[in-house]
Design an enzyme around this catalytic site. Structure first.
Site, PDB file in Angstrom:
ATOM      1  N   LEU A 176      -1.825   2.249   0.720  1.00 54.33           N
ATOM      2  CA  LEU A 176      -1.103   1.689   1.857  1.00 54.33           C
ATOM      3  C   LEU A 176      -0.016   0.703   1.399  1.00 54.33           C
ATOM      4  CD1 LEU A 176      -2.849   0.352   5.001  1.00 54.33           C
ATOM      5  CD2 LEU A 176      -1.348  -1.179   3.753  1.00 54.33           C
ATOM      6  N   HIS A 177       1.147   0.740   2.043  1.00 52.22           N
ATOM      7  CA  HIS A 177       2.197  -0.235   1.766  1.00 52.22           C
ATOM      8  C   HIS A 177       3.050  -0.431   3.007  1.00 52.22           C
ATOM      9  CE1 HIS A 177       3.352   3.813   0.445  1.00 52.22           C
ATOM     10  NE2 HIS A 177       4.589   3.529   0.791  1.00 52.22           N
ATOM     11  N   GLN A 178       3.275  -1.697   3.319  1.00 50.69           N
ATOM     12  CA  GLN A 178       4.089  -2.058   4.474  1.00 50.69           C
ATOM     13  C   GLN A 178       5.528  -2.274   4.018  1.00 50.69           C
ATOM     14  OE1 GLN A 178       4.057  -2.747   7.954  1.00 50.69           O
ATOM     15  NE2 GLN A 178       3.883  -4.943   8.151  1.00 50.69           N
TER      16      GLN A 178
END
Ligand SMILES: [Zn+2]
Length: 160
Positions: free
Chosen positions: A116-118
């Protein structure tokens, strides 16, 4: 787009932490590290293939794919670090606006779906015109470390 097209895709793919750039990035502490800030459960790194200068990614240290996999501490710190990234980018480069968000799954456009990466993408009026130029320039790696130094220097000691 390079992530998406798979040009630098490691042997065996991104699915295992050993081949995952978001698992490996926090361990890099040299001058070429693109890590801007380190929290307890999340860290902030410059995107190697930015859509705009200062394009940051807020990532959990843990190799988890889905937003619902984050525990409460990670969820909270991801939010605080996203806010801090916006404040720091505004301070350093006077961004006019931002695109924030997470692509969940390859079908949704995630280049590295396993971790996951924002995205925190600063926007300026008219920036769409030079994005392809920025993405292809050969001097970008040097510019990236300069950008990293600038943002890291402006990052507060205790983000709230
Ligand atoms: Zn990972």
């Amino acid at each position: 787009m390079t992530y998406i097209s798979g040009q630098d895709r490691p042997e065996g793919g991104y699915e295992k932490p050993s081949g995952c750039p978001f698992c490996r990035a926090p361990a890099q502490t040299g001058d070429d590290s693109l890590v801007v800030a380190r929290g307890e459960t999340v860290y902030v790194v410059l995107n190697l293939y930015p859509y705009n200068p200062g394009h940051l990614l807020v990532c959990p240290y843990r190799h988890v794919a889905d937003y619902t996999d984050l525990d409460p501490a990670e969820t909270g710190e991801l939010a605080v670090y996203t806010q801090t990234a916006m404040r720091v980018i505004r301070q350093v480069s006077s961004a006019h606006g931002f695109n924030l968000g997470m692509n969940q799954g390859g079908v949704a456009g995630a280049g590295i779906a396993a971790h996951l990466h924002q995205h925190v993408v600063p926007r300026w009026g008219g920036d769409a015109n030079f994005m392809p130029v920025v993405a292809r320039t050969k001097v970008l790696p040097q510019l990236l470390t300069d950008t990293r130094d600038l943002l890291a220097a402006a990052w507060p000691t205790n983000p709230r």
